[in-house]
Scaffold this motif. Structure first.
Motif, PDB file in Angstrom:
ATOM      1  N   LEU A 118       1.279   0.855  -7.953  1.00  0.00           N
ATOM      2  CA  LEU A 118       0.216   1.538  -8.692  1.00  0.00           C
ATOM      3  C   LEU A 118      -1.157   1.188  -8.120  1.00  0.00           C
ATOM      4  N   LEU A 119      -1.339  -0.100  -7.813  1.00  0.00           N
ATOM      5  CA  LEU A 119      -2.637  -0.518  -7.284  1.00  0.00           C
ATOM      6  C   LEU A 119      -2.906   0.152  -5.950  1.00  0.00           C
ATOM      7  N   ILE A 120      -1.892   0.139  -5.088  1.00  0.00           N
ATOM      8  CA  ILE A 120      -2.095   0.714  -3.756  1.00  0.00           C
ATOM      9  C   ILE A 120      -2.300   2.217  -3.859  1.00  0.00           C
ATOM     10  N   ALA A 121      -1.516   2.839  -4.708  1.00  0.00           N
ATOM     11  CA  ALA A 121      -1.677   4.281  -4.864  1.00  0.00           C
ATOM     12  C   ALA A 121      -3.075   4.601  -5.394  1.00  0.00           C
ATOM     13  N   GLY A 122      -3.549   3.759  -6.332  1.00  0.00           N
ATOM     14  CA  GLY A 122      -4.897   3.958  -6.856  1.00  0.00           C
ATOM     15  C   GLY A 122      -5.940   3.833  -5.768  1.00  0.00           C
ATOM     16  N   MET A 123      -5.738   2.855  -4.887  1.00  0.00           N
ATOM     17  CA  MET A 123      -6.680   2.674  -3.788  1.00  0.00           C
ATOM     18  C   MET A 123      -6.658   3.875  -2.857  1.00  0.00           C
ATOM     19  N   ARG A 124      -5.467   4.352  -2.574  1.00  0.00           N
ATOM     20  CA  ARG A 124      -5.346   5.450  -1.616  1.00  0.00           C
ATOM     21  C   ARG A 124      -6.040   6.709  -2.110  1.00  0.00           C
ATOM     22  N   GLU A 125      -6.159   6.818  -3.425  1.00  0.00           N
ATOM     23  CA  GLU A 125      -6.846   7.991  -3.943  1.00  0.00           C
ATOM     24  C   GLU A 125      -8.273   8.058  -3.430  1.00  0.00           C
ATOM     25  N   HIS A 126      -8.865   6.896  -3.179  1.00  0.00           N
ATOM     26  CA  HIS A 126     -10.242   6.866  -2.690  1.00  0.00           C
ATOM     27  C   HIS A 126     -10.346   7.340  -1.258  1.00  0.00           C
ATOM     28  N   ALA A 127      -9.259   7.137  -0.525  1.00  0.00           N
ATOM     29  CA  ALA A 127      -9.330   7.415   0.908  1.00  0.00           C
ATOM     30  C   ALA A 127      -9.057   8.870   1.219  1.00  0.00           C
TER      31      ALA A 127
END
Lengths: 399, 265
Positions: A389-398
């Protein structure tokens, strides 16, 4: 805008997704196919790698490799003094029917978990050998052949648990090891150690409460002996058993003499009335008066000369005998309180009652393979979910 | 996920962007809440500090002794400030999304960013107030914390717990206004069981076992161990709290993703 907000979340794990684009954008260097394929496989299946594989490994260990551990259980009761409530809240709770833990039982429990108990146990049973049996698997057994007391205590506390149940007041001792006999031996020795601790506590408590009373008795005895000795010394010095009485005797003597003198003088006066001066009776009376006067004077002088001495003697004698009386009373009361303290100490005894004797296990209860594997799987899954979830959340920014 | 630049940024790049977004949101939140009038940003620390200080002073003056001979003011403040953090983080959660919905027009801002920034602000405020109080107690009363690391760990776990709950509530607030109404009541009612104002060892054994089901009780015990270690017995289970924090955050983040899906801006 609505298109963007309606964007669906990634359906593949982010690593896999990024690999796809990375593989798209840059040409990959040519490498040996096997490791590369392995890496690709690992990247494509992060869940398999981080959750399933460790779970599988742990299952392999718990179901196949792990040595069974046998548990021996004993239960005992510690009965003793009533613990005093410590505060308003605790008191109210006690009033409401909640019982407080007995200090002594807690003391026994703490002792059983301490390095002290481990050290004492080591002298009675070879703990290191017990926990390094050849059949024990390398993960569960004691890792060091010659462990420091800290490591041994840590390991010991993993294998031995002591729980105190306040409602029943029963302490439950559970010992695990690789052989049923070992477990029972350790449990028995631990019970013996607890009994010794309780006895030690008892002795200590009694000594504490009796020491003051005993000291008091000893002091009273010493005081009485001293008073008696002082009185004896006084008698020897003054050569008088009871100066008060001898003074009274001397005074009485003087009184009698003076009485006789007064009577003689009266007789003299009576004789002079009708007899001549050379009458032999008058002569006789005069002689008696002279004799009596001389004796009175002598007696007076004796008392007078020792007048000061007499009163002083009497005063000191009285002081000494009062002191002796006081010492006697003190001794009596000190003895009485010692008796009372003895009775109290007997009432405050702590007892350790064995409720359940340590048993010889027939079936290995530990390690609980299914439970442990499920637990590991659950923990890893939660961790994986969080990371995903954390990584997916981060990827949303990219994006 | 569509290619914005020449190449899709790596994970590290994404992390850096998120950090910047959260930082910017933090500043925005700070400005929006406290502005620049009178004391400005100082209110961030003053709010919890004043409340905690007032509670501590009242109990210090009322002079009820505490079991174990703990310092009265220190005990109440050390209990109140972390509780204040939980309460403000949780209480502000229902309005988090509704109040900041417009921010979602910026494509780089996500719901998680908004919540993280808001909660971090609250956490930082309480942490600052806590530090200030601990220093004051140390200097004035000579009550230095025995194990400062435990206080930090306890506060961090408490923050993790509150954050997880806040995520769930925020996600729920997307669907219903119920949370708006109930949250304040719930935090208010949870005060006596949260462990803020009692210690486990005061309780009889049956109640101790019941109290240890509450995760915040463990956090408070940990914080108190940091402040009073050795003076009083403490009971806590680090694994239990970690489990709660992990589970709440997992559910919270998942719920937030789902809520983002259903949220129509």
């Amino acid at each position: 805008m609505t298109i963007w907000t309606r964007q669906s979340p990634p359906t593949t794990p982010p690593e896999a997704a990024s690999l796809g684009t990375a593989g798209w954008s840059a040409p990959e260097p040519v490498r040996e196919p096997a490791p590369r394929r392995l890496r690709r496989w690992a990247r494509r299946r992060p869940f398999t790698l981080t959750v399933l594989l460790p779970t599988l490994l742990s299952a392999l260990y718990f179901f196949v490799l792990a040595t069974p551990q046998y548990q021996s259980e004993a239960r005992f009761l510690v009965r003793g003094r009533q613990a005093a409530p410590t505060g308003g809240l605790a008191e109210a709770m006690q009033g409401a029917g909640f019982s407080r833990a007995s200090e002594d039982a807690m003391g026994v429990r703490d002792y059983l978990q301490s390095h002290d108990a481990v050290a004492a146990l080591r002298q009675r049973a070879d703990l290191v050998a017990i926990y390094r049996r050849p059949e024990a698997d390398p993960l569960a057994r004691l890792w060091w052949p010659d462990p420091s007391i800290e490591r041994l205590t840590d390991y010991f506390n993993r294998m031995v648990s002591t729980e105190y149940d306040a409602t029943s007041g029963i302490t439950r001792l559970r010992v695990r090891s690789f052989r049923p006999e070992d477990s029972r031996l350790v449990a028995q020795e631990l019970l013996a150690l607890s009994e010794e601790l309780v006895n030690r506590l008892n002795r200590r408590l009694q000594e504490d409460s009796l020491r003051v009373a005993r000291e008091e008795v000893a002091r009273a005895e010493a005081r009485l002996a001293e008073a008696q000795a002082a009185l004896t010394a006084f008698r020897e010095r003054e050569r008088a058993v009871d100066p008060a009485q001898s003074a009274a005797l001397a005074l009485e003597n003087l009184g009698r003499l003076e009485g006789a003198l007064a009577q003689a003088r009266a007789e003299m006066a009576e004789a002079q009335r009708f007899a001549r001066a050379d009458n032999p009776r008058i002569l006789q009376i005069r002689n008696r008066i002279e004799g009596l006067s001389a004796q009175v004077a002598e007696e007076r002088q004796r008392i007078a000369s020792r007048d000061l001495g007499f009163s002083q003697q009497v005063g000191e004698y009285e002081r000494l005998s009062t002191e002796r009386e006081l010492a006697r009373t003190q001794l009596a009361s000190a003895t009485a309180s010692l008796e009372r303290a003895l009775a109290d100490a007997q009432r405050q005894q702590i007892f350790l009652l064995r409720v359940v004797e340590p048993n010889l296990a027939e079936w290995p209860r530990y390690p609980k393979a299914t439970e442990n594997v499920l637990y590991i799987f659950l923990c890893l899954s939660v961790g994986y979910g969080l990371a995903w979830l954390l990584i997916a959340g981060m990827r949303e920014h990219a994006g | 996920m569509t290619a914005g630049g020449p190449a899709a940024p790596s994970l590290g790049e994404a992390f850096r962007i998120q950090r910047r977004v959260v930082g910017a949101l933090l500043l925005r939140e700070l400005g929006a809440r406290f502005g620049r009038e009178n004391l400005g940003y100082l209110w961030l620390f003053l709010e919890p500090a004043l409340l905690g200080g007032a509670i501590g002073t009242i109990h210090h003056l009322s002079g009820h002794g505490l079991p174990g001979g703990l310092n009265i003011a220190a005990f109440w403040v050390v209990g109140y400030v972390p509780y204040y953090m939980v309460r403000s983080v949780v209480n502000r959660a229902p309005s988090a999304i509704v109040g900041n919905q417009s921010l979602l027009y910026h494509r780089r801002v996500t719901l998680l960013d908004i919540l993280i920034s808001r909660n971090l602000l609250e956490g930082a405020a309480s942490f600052g107030a806590m530090t200030a109080f601990v220093l004051v107690f140390g200097v004035v009363l000579g009550e230095w914390p025995r194990e400062p690391g435990r206080i930090v760990l306890g506060m961090a776990l408490m923050f993790g717990f509150a954050h997880g709950v806040a995520l769930l509530i925020a996600a729920g607030s997307v669907y219903t206004h119920l949370f708006d109404r109930v949250t304040h009541l719930a935090t208010y009612l949870s005060l006596p069981i949260s462990g803020a104002f009692f210690m486990v060892f005061w309780l009889p054994t049956e109640l101790q076992q019941a109290a240890l089901w509450v995760p915040t009780v463990h956090c408070f015990e940990m914080i108190r161990e940091g402040q009073f270690a050795g003076q009083v017995p403490v009971t806590y289970d680090l694994g239990y709290v970690l489990g709660w924090v992990a589970a709440l955050n997992l559910l919270g983040m998942a719920a937030l993703r789902r809520a983002r899906h259903d949220l129509v801006v």
